[in-house]
Structures are given as C-alpha cells and as structure tokens.
Design an enzyme around this catalytic site. Structure first.
Site, PDB file in Angstrom:
ATOM      1  N   ALA A 107     -15.350  11.329  16.296  1.00  0.00           N
ATOM      2  CA  ALA A 107     -14.328  12.323  16.654  1.00  0.00           C
ATOM      3  C   ALA A 107     -14.878  13.506  17.443  1.00  0.00           C
ATOM      4  O   ALA A 107     -14.128  14.179  18.144  1.00  0.00           O
ATOM      5  CB  ALA A 107     -13.658  12.830  15.382  1.00  0.00           C
ATOM      6  N   ARG A 140     -20.850  11.953  12.283  1.00  0.00           N
ATOM      7  CA  ARG A 140     -21.994  12.534  11.566  1.00  0.00           C
ATOM      8  C   ARG A 140     -21.954  14.047  11.624  1.00  0.00           C
ATOM      9  O   ARG A 140     -22.480  14.716  10.740  1.00  0.00           O
ATOM     10  CB  ARG A 140     -23.299  12.039  12.195  1.00  0.00           C
ATOM     11  CG  ARG A 140     -23.493  10.537  12.129  1.00  0.00           C
ATOM     12  CD  ARG A 140     -24.622  10.107  13.043  1.00  0.00           C
ATOM     13  NE  ARG A 140     -24.469  10.689  14.373  1.00  0.00           N
ATOM     14  CZ  ARG A 140     -25.358  10.609  15.351  1.00  0.00           C
ATOM     15  NH1 ARG A 140     -26.494   9.982  15.144  1.00  0.00           N
ATOM     16  NH2 ARG A 140     -25.138  11.158  16.526  1.00  0.00           N
ATOM     17  N   HIS A 273      -9.137   0.603  29.492  1.00  0.00           N
ATOM     18  CA  HIS A 273      -8.039   1.567  29.613  1.00  0.00           C
ATOM     19  C   HIS A 273      -7.265   1.440  30.921  1.00  0.00           C
ATOM     20  O   HIS A 273      -6.112   1.822  30.986  1.00  0.00           O
ATOM     21  CB  HIS A 273      -8.511   3.007  29.365  1.00  0.00           C
ATOM     22  CG  HIS A 273      -9.548   3.488  30.313  1.00  0.00           C
ATOM     23  ND1 HIS A 273     -10.882   3.366  30.050  1.00  0.00           N
ATOM     24  CD2 HIS A 273      -9.455   4.081  31.507  1.00  0.00           C
ATOM     25  CE1 HIS A 273     -11.566   3.863  31.051  1.00  0.00           C
ATOM     26  NE2 HIS A 273     -10.732   4.309  31.956  1.00  0.00           N
ATOM     27  N   GLU A 311     -14.666   6.960  43.366  1.00  0.00           N
ATOM     28  CA  GLU A 311     -14.680   8.321  42.815  1.00  0.00           C
ATOM     29  C   GLU A 311     -15.309   9.226  43.855  1.00  0.00           C
ATOM     30  O   GLU A 311     -16.238   8.808  44.558  1.00  0.00           O
ATOM     31  CB  GLU A 311     -15.509   8.363  41.528  1.00  0.00           C
ATOM     32  CG  GLU A 311     -14.791   7.725  40.352  1.00  0.00           C
ATOM     33  CD  GLU A 311     -15.651   7.653  39.097  1.00  0.00           C
ATOM     34  OE1 GLU A 311     -16.887   7.820  39.191  1.00  0.00           O
ATOM     35  OE2 GLU A 311     -15.069   7.412  38.029  1.00  0.00           O
ATOM     36  N   HIS A 335     -12.860  -3.506  34.575  1.00  0.00           N
ATOM     37  CA  HIS A 335     -11.593  -2.998  35.123  1.00  0.00           C
ATOM     38  C   HIS A 335     -11.077  -3.846  36.295  1.00  0.00           C
ATOM     39  O   HIS A 335      -9.944  -4.317  36.274  1.00  0.00           O
ATOM     40  CB  HIS A 335     -11.752  -1.559  35.628  1.00  0.00           C
ATOM     41  CG  HIS A 335     -12.272  -0.607  34.603  1.00  0.00           C
ATOM     42  ND1 HIS A 335     -11.897  -0.690  33.283  1.00  0.00           N
ATOM     43  CD2 HIS A 335     -13.106   0.453  34.698  1.00  0.00           C
ATOM     44  CE1 HIS A 335     -12.502   0.283  32.625  1.00  0.00           C
ATOM     45  NE2 HIS A 335     -13.236   0.977  33.446  1.00  0.00           N
ATOM     46  N   ARG A 437      -9.746   7.081  44.247  1.00  0.00           N
ATOM     47  CA  ARG A 437      -8.550   6.257  44.154  1.00  0.00           C
ATOM     48  C   ARG A 437      -8.836   4.905  43.516  1.00  0.00           C
ATOM     49  O   ARG A 437      -9.985   4.435  43.479  1.00  0.00           O
ATOM     50  CB  ARG A 437      -7.918   6.025  45.520  1.00  0.00           C
ATOM     51  CG  ARG A 437      -8.789   5.228  46.443  1.00  0.00           C
ATOM     52  CD  ARG A 437      -8.306   5.400  47.838  1.00  0.00           C
ATOM     53  NE  ARG A 437      -9.268   4.872  48.749  1.00  0.00           N
ATOM     54  CZ  ARG A 437      -8.952   4.029  49.713  1.00  0.00           C
ATOM     55  NH1 ARG A 437      -7.726   3.603  49.837  1.00  0.00           N
ATOM     56  NH2 ARG A 437      -9.878   3.595  50.528  1.00  0.00           N
ATOM     57  N   TYR A 478       3.609   0.608  48.407  1.00  0.00           N
ATOM     58  CA  TYR A 478       4.176   0.640  49.743  1.00  0.00           C
ATOM     59  C   TYR A 478       3.825  -0.612  50.520  1.00  0.00           C
ATOM     60  O   TYR A 478       2.809  -1.261  50.272  1.00  0.00           O
ATOM     61  CB  TYR A 478       3.833   1.920  50.516  1.00  0.00           C
ATOM     62  CG  TYR A 478       2.378   2.256  50.667  1.00  0.00           C
ATOM     63  CD1 TYR A 478       1.707   2.962  49.692  1.00  0.00           C
ATOM     64  CD2 TYR A 478       1.693   1.904  51.818  1.00  0.00           C
ATOM     65  CE1 TYR A 478       0.375   3.299  49.845  1.00  0.00           C
ATOM     66  CE2 TYR A 478       0.357   2.242  51.982  1.00  0.00           C
ATOM     67  CZ  TYR A 478      -0.294   2.935  50.989  1.00  0.00           C
ATOM     68  OH  TYR A 478      -1.618   3.267  51.135  1.00  0.00           O
TER      69      TYR A 478
END
Ligand code: NDP
Length: 586
Positions: A107, A140, A273, A311, A335, A437, A478
C-alpha cells in the site's frame, strides 16, 4: 404457488436453513439470466432462506421462499414444472449480505498511491462498490490507519461531474480504509490480518480481493500466506497481479507454477492495465458491431497494421526496474501484444471471457517468434535545446553506465493464419520520443483500378484509407479518406472522418484501473490474461530476447525527443511501409 430455488451452479446441493431438518431434492430445470432455476410446487413461509452449497461446500447464493408454504413440505415434495415460469428476485438476509474486503498489498508504493486507491475511490463515488466494503492497506512500512488515510487522500480526486460534496465523499471513503503492517512471507501476520478483516466483516458472507502491488518476487509468498491464513471461509478469494509476469518463458512458467500451488487459475487475475483502456474495450464493438469494418478485417484489404506506444520522457532517475527489463518486455510483450491479439482474433463464439481468450490464444499461437532481422533496438542519448538539456539513458544514476538495455524497439510480426498471412504488424515502443501516445493504425490497400489514380501520382499507397484508433491521449477514432475539395475544379484532398471522444462524449473517461477493478470484483475475466495466453505471448518474444542478450546487440542511439533511431526507416522500407506512414505527420 410455485417456488424457484436459484443456484449459480448446476452441481449445487441445496441445504435448508437450520429450522429445516432435511435436504431437499430439487431439479435445475432451465438456465435463466445465467442462474439455474429449480422448480417446486410447494408453498412456503415468507422470508425463509436457503443456503446453497457447491460441491466444495461453499455457499453459493441465497434464495427466498414464497409466503404460505409449510416448512416440512420443502423436504418431501417432488419438483414439478409449473404451468408458467415465474422469476423470483434474489433476496438475502441482513446477515447473509456479502461484504467485500479489498487488501492492497504494498500500500505504501507508487502503484497503490497513484492508481489503485484513486480507482477504488472513483468506484465508490460511482456507487460501484458494494454497500459493505472495507479496504486494508498491507505492507512492511509502519503506518497507522490515519497515516494511510493521509497518504492516500493526497491522490484522490472527484471527477468533474461528481464534484458536489466531494469532501464528504472523500471522508466517507477514507473511513473505510485501514492499514495493517506485516511481512509479505509471514503466515502469522496474515492470520492477524485475517482477524482484522473478520472484525469488519462482522460474520457476513465475505469476499476477499487481494491486489498485489509489490515486486513480483514476493507474489508467491503473498499468495501462500493469503490463501492459507486470510482466505474467506464462506466467500471467494481473488488475487490480482500486475506485470511483469517473468522475464521469459521459463521464469513466467515458474511464476505461474508457484501461484498455482495455492490458487486456482480462476482465482488469479493477471492485469495488463492497457486492456482496461476505453478504446481497447471499444475495439471489439467497433469490429463486431459495424458491418463496414469486419468484412475488411483481413489480408484482402489491410496492407499493414501499426501498434505504436511512445513516451516523451525518459526514465527520470527511476530506471532500476526498467534497466532489468527493457522496452520489449515492458511494453511489447504484454501491452502491444495483448492489443494485437484482440485486434486480430477471429469472431469469438460469444462475449464470454473464455470464448474471447480462446480466440486471443489462437492468434498468439499462430505467430512466428520475432526474428532479430525484423527488429531495431535503440537507446536515447542526451540533447540540448536552447537552455534546456535532456539526459541520456545512461545518465540515469539508477542505470548501469554500460547498459545495453533498449529504450526503443521496432519489430515486425506476422500471423500465420488464413486471415493475416503476409500482413506485417509493426510494433513501435519507445521512451524519450517526440510525442506521447498509444495508437493502432490500420492502413488499407489502394483501390484497384482507381479512376483517380492520376490525381495521386506515384503515391498510390499514400492515397489508401487509414483507420486510426488513438488510445491515448485524446481518445479518438478517425478514418482518413479521399475527398473532393469543394469548387469547380477536380482537386482531391485527404480528410478525416473524426470521432474525437472529448467532443462527442463530454464526460471524463474512467481510468483503466477502475474498469479492471470492477471486473475483478464482479468475476469478469475477459480483460485479464489467462496462463496459456501468457505462455503463448512469451513464446513470441523469448527467442529474440535471448539472442539480443547473448549477442550483446548494441542499441542504435537516437536523440532525446526525436522520432527514434534511423534504422526504423529501413525496417519499414523492408515491409513496404513508409516512414511517414508511422503517423508522425499527424
Ligand atoms: P514499488 O517499488 O513502489 O513497491 C511497492 C511496495 O512494495 C513498496 O512500497 C514496498 O512497501 C514494497 N517493496 C518494495 N521493494 C520491495 C522489496 N525488495 N521487497 C519487498 N517489498 C518491497 O512498486 P510499484 O508500486 O511501482 O509497483 C508495484 C508492482 O506493480 C511492481 O511489480 C511493478 O512492476 C508493477 N507495476 C507498477 C506500475 C506503476 O505505475 N507503478 C505499472 C505497472 C506495473 P513496504 O516497504 O511498505 O513493504
């Protein structure tokens, strides 16, 4: 009066509640809305409930009996088909209402803070989380509940259309978040976590989702501890894992074997993802619900397909993880290959997860492993633009000075099946390029015997139609078409039929993690990667990765902020794709 006993599995056994002394004999008679409907002509008291148990003795669902039936008749009466089907809504008692416990393992990390907690909050304000839910951070780091809440509150935002009472919603969400500090391999600590979860679950039917936002070398330990010591006793347990799933075929198989010692395949949710992106989700809709596209989706009409991920920034001092993996493992093998499989698959039997994943696996297994001669690898070098200087990859202090890790790769892949034979699929992925992109570009063949050929001169292929699916940023679809410029003469122009999402759908598009989390909660596996899919994906890239490493292939240097190494021109030319076709002109 009729009764329907509803179970979610045809192999379910029906148990009467404690006040009933016998098991009843029921016959699943037909499937309605995905649930088996059992029929019985008995009459029962209102608000009596059954608990349904599957063969593993876990409760499945609850059913409500109709008013007025003698309890004893349940055990003795035979099931008969009533004259008319009647569907009784599923009801549950207070006690049986399920709870959802989400444990974010790791977390304190970047993924949890930037993506998972904000996605859970977005689902909360969209009312997509169940009434009874609890979120536990686990790691931890030593933290109190308050410190966790403080940490995650910094990354929570309300969507534009949900800004009203945002602070109250945030406070309500944070009240549901707790933290437990423990080691990842300690069963004892997970047992204590289990006790904390039970306190919150308050004896209700409990479902538990573990999100492993930790380095992958801890996955198997956590799976063991979670399964052995913090499994739900009466509901489901699911575990989400993020890539990387190994470095090659062998290590990926080892990870799969390790996880499967403790979890079944349907308890493991492997996240990519990008599969949760709106436009990737829309790919199937576009293809399979528009007659204008599906008939063209083959070698007969498509000249090449490009999958581009770029990127406009480098590793920015965070290159340690990347240096060990490189762009091919980080972006292409997962991906881009996942998107390619979805793009190229045949029509699935249905939208069911297994039907879709079966088709994706077929595409991956029809692919030839990528050959070294069909690949260009590059690494960015520093550049100064006026007063601003950009570092080279090896300037990153977390990266080895002699690193040969590619920050850019372009590869041509082929699918050896009747639909795609001979069509090059070009993948490009790179860091520190001139734009940010992710898109799919589909270039169609030219019109045979085109009456307007003379107007296009030598650039006939350039006059071919092109469909662009822009996944990020500014989601759009498009289609480039040839059009007559208005006027008395005959001048042709290339124009776009443009579906720009922000113009057509002026609402915020949910983050990919929101879609994936809700799917995992609902048990929808369509967008998650099955182990055979993963294995087939590694088979496409593992020989290349080994060859690059064994031969110590030096990446071609390219300037920070450029379009990538020059070698890409040659790779493109080899497959009759021009540099301009990579869409850099847009
Ligand atoms: P972090 O490096 O931030 O690690 C997450 C947490 O794991 C840390 O806060 C730490 O928590 C614990 N941890 C870190 N290193 C170790 C270690 N060596 N041994 C045991 N525990 C450790 O990772 P991210 O949050 O960035 O990513 C988590 C996972 O998700 C990784 O596997 C990553 O590859 C993957 N991923 C991340 C993405 C992102 O956007 N960040 C995107 C896609 C995938 P504590 O010290 O409290 O135990």
């Amino acid at each position: 009066m009729a009764i329907r006993l509803i179970a979610s599995s045809s192999s379910a056994t029906l148990f009467a509640p404690s006040s009933f002394s016998h098991e009843t004999e029921t016959t699943p008679t037909r499937k309605l809305f995905g649930t088996w409907v059992c029929q019985n002509n008995s009459r029962f008291h209102q608000n009596k409930h059954f608990e349904l148990k599957a063969s593993n003795m876990q409760p499945l669902n609850a059913v409500t009996l109709q008013a007025g039936a003698p309890v004893s008749s349940l055990a003795t009466e035979r099931v008969e088909k009533p004259a008319q089907e009647e569907y009784i809504p599923f009801l549950e008692t207070e006690k049986e209402e399920p709870t959802l416990s989400i444990v974010v393992v790791g977390a304190s990390g970047d993924l949890a803070r930037r993506k998972i907690f904000p996605a859970l909050f977005a689902l909360f304000i969209e009312d997509r989380l169940p009434e009874n839910f609890t979120i536990f951070g686990y790691g931890r780091s030593i933290m109190t509940d308050e410190e966790l809440r403080n940490m995650i509150s910094k990354t929570l935002t309300c969507r534009v259309d949900k800004r009203e009472n945002c602070d109250e919603k945030m406070a309500a969400f944070l009240k549901k978040c707790f933290y437990y500090s423990g080691q990842y391999s300690s069963e004892e600590h997970f047992l204590e976590l289990d006790n904390k979860l039970k306190e919150k679950e308050a004896g209700r039917l409990s479902n538990r989702l573990f999100y492993l936002a930790i380095p992958p070398n801890m996955f198997v330990d956590v799976a063991r501890c979670a399964k052995r010591r913090a499994s739900s006793e009466n509901g489901w347990i699911r575990v989400i894992v993020e890539k990387p799933f190994g470095r090659d075929t062998e290590s990926s198989r080892e990870l799969t074997r390790g996880l499967k010692q403790y979890l079944s395949e349907d308890q493991i949710f492997r996240i990519d993802h990008h599969m949760g992106e709106e436009l990737v989700e829309n790919l199937l809709v576009l293809r399979f619900s528009n007659l204008v596209f599906e008939p063209l989706w083959s070698r007969n009409y498509i000249r090449n397909v490009q999958l581009i991920f770029s990127e406009d920034f480098g590793t920015q001092g965070q290159g340690r993880y990347f240096d060990n993996y490189g762009i091919i493992r980080d972006i292409m093998q997962n991906h881009l290959l996942q998107i390619l499989a979805l793009f190229a698959m045949d029509t699935p039997v249905s939208l069911d997860a297994e039907d879709i994943r079966n088709e994706k696996v077929k595409v991956l297994r029809s692919m030839k492993p990528v050959q070294l001669e069909d690949v260009v690898v590059g690494q960015y070098k520093g550049d100064c633009d006026g007063n601003t200087c950009y570092p080279s990859y090896t300037d990153d202090m977390t990266v080895s000075k002699n690193s040969l890790t590619p920050t850019f790769a372009a590869a041509t892949l082929f699918i050896n099946n009747s639909r795609w034979d001979g069509v090059p699929f070009l993948m490009i992925a790179g860091k520190a390029l001139h734009s940010k992109r992710a898109e799919i570009r589909v270039q169609f063949r030219h019109v045979p015997g085109n009456l307007y050929n003379r107007k296009f001169g030598n650039s006939l292929d350039q006059a071919g139609n092109e469909l662009v699916i822009r996944i990020q940023p500014d989601e759009a679809i498009y289609l480039k078409i040839n059009n007559k410029v208005p006027g008395l003469g005959m001048r042709l122009d290339r124009s776009d039929l443009n579906l720009l999402y922000k113009a057509r759908y002026p609402r915020e598009i949910p983050d990919a993690y929101e879609r994936l989390l809700i799917d995992a909660i609902e048990g929808e596996r369509r967008l998650f990667i099955r182990s055979d899919e993963l294995d087939a994906a590694w088979a496409v890239f593992t020989p290349l990765l080994k060859e690059l490493e064994e031969k110590k292939v030096a990446p071609e240097l390219y300037t920070y902020g450029s379009g990538g190494p020059v070698g890409v021109h040659y790779l493109a030319a080899k497959h009759n794709v021009r540099w301009g076709d990579f869409g850099y002109e847009d």
